[in-house]
Design a protein around this motif. Structure first.
Motif, short mmCIF file in Angstrom:
data_model
loop_
_atom_site.label_atom_id
_atom_site.label_comp_id
_atom_site.label_asym_id
_atom_site.label_seq_id
_atom_site.Cartn_x
_atom_site.Cartn_y
_atom_site.Cartn_z
N ILE A 5 0.85 -1.19 0.00
CA ILE A 5 0.00 0.00 0.00
C ILE A 5 0.88 1.24 0.00
O ILE A 5 1.75 1.41 0.86
N LEU A 6 0.66 2.10 -0.97
CA LEU A 6 1.41 3.35 -1.09
C LEU A 6 0.68 4.45 -0.33
O LEU A 6 -0.49 4.72 -0.58
N ILE A 7 1.39 5.09 0.62
CA ILE A 7 0.85 6.21 1.39
C ILE A 7 1.42 7.49 0.80
O ILE A 7 2.63 7.71 0.82
N VAL A 8 0.55 8.35 0.28
CA VAL A 8 0.99 9.61 -0.31
C VAL A 8 0.46 10.74 0.56
O VAL A 8 -0.72 11.08 0.52
N ASP A 9 1.34 11.31 1.37
CA ASP A 9 0.96 12.39 2.30
C ASP A 9 2.21 13.20 2.61
O ASP A 9 3.28 12.63 2.82
N ASP A 10 2.09 14.53 2.63
CA ASP A 10 3.26 15.37 2.86
C ASP A 10 3.59 15.55 4.34
O ASP A 10 4.58 16.21 4.67
N GLU A 11 2.79 14.99 5.23
CA GLU A 11 3.06 15.10 6.66
C GLU A 11 3.68 13.80 7.17
O GLU A 11 2.99 12.77 7.24
N PRO A 12 4.97 13.82 7.54
CA PRO A 12 5.64 12.59 7.98
C PRO A 12 4.94 11.91 9.16
O PRO A 12 4.89 10.68 9.22
N PHE A 20 2.24 2.46 10.61
CA PHE A 20 2.16 1.61 11.80
C PHE A 20 0.87 0.80 11.79
O PHE A 20 0.87 -0.41 12.06
N ALA A 21 -0.25 1.46 11.46
CA ALA A 21 -1.54 0.76 11.41
C ALA A 21 -1.54 -0.30 10.31
O ALA A 21 -2.08 -1.41 10.49
N LEU A 22 -0.92 0.02 9.18
CA LEU A 22 -0.88 -0.94 8.08
C LEU A 22 -0.07 -2.18 8.43
O LEU A 22 -0.47 -3.31 8.12
N ARG A 23 1.06 -1.97 9.08
CA ARG A 23 1.88 -3.13 9.47
C ARG A 23 1.13 -4.01 10.46
O ARG A 23 1.21 -5.25 10.38
N PHE A 27 -0.19 -5.41 6.26
CA PHE A 27 0.05 -4.82 4.95
C PHE A 27 1.50 -4.31 4.90
O PHE A 27 2.13 -4.06 5.93
N GLU A 28 2.01 -4.12 3.69
CA GLU A 28 3.34 -3.57 3.50
C GLU A 28 3.23 -2.10 3.09
O GLU A 28 2.82 -1.81 1.97
N PRO A 29 3.59 -1.16 3.95
CA PRO A 29 3.47 0.26 3.60
C PRO A 29 4.68 0.78 2.83
O PRO A 29 5.81 0.36 3.05
N VAL A 30 4.40 1.70 1.90
CA VAL A 30 5.44 2.42 1.16
C VAL A 30 5.11 3.90 1.26
O VAL A 30 3.94 4.28 1.16
N PHE A 107 -9.11 10.27 11.44
CA PHE A 107 -9.71 8.95 11.34
C PHE A 107 -8.98 7.99 12.27
O PHE A 107 -7.83 8.21 12.65
N SER A 108 -9.67 6.92 12.64
CA SER A 108 -9.04 5.91 13.49
C SER A 108 -8.36 4.87 12.62
O SER A 108 -8.74 4.65 11.46
N ALA A 109 -7.35 4.22 13.18
CA ALA A 109 -6.65 3.16 12.46
C ALA A 109 -7.63 2.03 12.12
O ALA A 109 -7.56 1.44 11.03
N ARG A 110 -8.56 1.77 13.02
CA ARG A 110 -9.53 0.69 12.79
C ARG A 110 -10.41 0.99 11.58
O ARG A 110 -10.66 0.11 10.75
N GLU A 111 -10.88 2.24 11.49
CA GLU A 111 -11.71 2.61 10.35
C GLU A 111 -10.92 2.51 9.05
O GLU A 111 -11.42 1.99 8.04
N LEU A 112 -9.69 2.99 9.05
CA LEU A 112 -8.88 2.97 7.84
C LEU A 112 -8.65 1.55 7.35
O LEU A 112 -8.82 1.25 6.16
#
Length: 229
Positions: A5-12, A20-23, A27-30, A107-112
């Motif tokens: 899963i690719l995360i595109v966001d300008d806020e680190p 963290f939620a994806l792992r 899931f494998e985050p990028v 949003f919550s990690a659970r919802e995402l």
């Protein structure tokens, strides 16, 4: 194999929180901080799903979504928009740009994770949905492609699901709520206005091939797919 899963966001901080939620969800985050980094990540390896922030420096999320929907490499990749803009017009704009779902910040990690799994489940069902034809219009389920005669039709993943449902249930009228249940799933919250947006986009997709009339509005009842005028 883990879904990428690719995360595109300008806020680190947000990228780290989402990663963290994806792992935890297996899931494998990028990561990508802007459109340039996102395009490089997609070119390196096409992700299974993209989480795309609305507000990005330079090229914004909406324009990036439109670009990806036009490109062969990414047109079938599910996109979930992450946005602080919760107004109806903003959500409709996102759907018009080709995104499959949206999550409003905060949003919550659970919802995402639930949204991601729902979108991926729908995509997996599409891949197994088989082939169907109606006159000149044809869906090749194995290749996940739509054709008007011998001409390929460029279509977004949500419009593909909607068209496949219509073509496998011709000449029957479905209300907006019924289409939401059948195409999006009963456990996913999507507003009924969403149906009108995707119907409009589906007709626009079919119009250059003279096939938009197959998607018919039944006033006061809903929509149907029919070869009869």
């Amino acid at each position: 194999m883990q879904k990428r899963i690719l995360i595109v966001d300008d806020e680190p901080a947000i990228r780290d929180m989402v990663a963290f939620a994806l792992r935890k969800g297996d899931f494998e985050p990028v990561h990508a901080g802007d459109a340039r980094e996102a395009q490089a990540a997609v070119t390196d390896r096409v992700p299974d799903l993209i989480l795309l922030d609305w507000m990005l420096p330079g090229i914004g999320g909406l324009e990036l979504a439109r670009r990806w929907r036009r490109e062969e490499l990414t047109r079938d990749v599910p996109i979930i928009m992450l946005t602080a803009r919760g107004e109806e017009n903003d959500r409709v704009s996102g759907l018009d740009a080709g995104v499959d779902d949206y999550v409003v910040k905060p949003f919550s990690a659970r919802e995402l994770i639930a949204r991601i799994r729902a979108v991926m489940r729908r995509t997996r069902e599409d891949d197994e949905s088989g082939s169907v034809a109606a006159g000149r219009l044809r869906i090749d389920g194995a290749a996940h492609r739509v054709y008007a005669g011998d001409t390929p039709v460029t279509i977004g993943p949500t419009e593909y699901r909607l068209l496949h449902f219509f073509m496998t249930h011709p000449d029957r009228v479905y209300s907006r709520s019924q289409l939401l249940d059948h195409v999006w799933g009963g456990n996913v919250y999507v507003e009924e206005r969403t149906i009108d947006v995707h119907i409009r986009r589906l007709r626009k997709t079919l119009e250059p091939h003279g096939l938009d009339g197959l998607i018919q509005t039944v006033r006061g009842a809903g929509y149907r797919f029919s070869e009869q005028s």
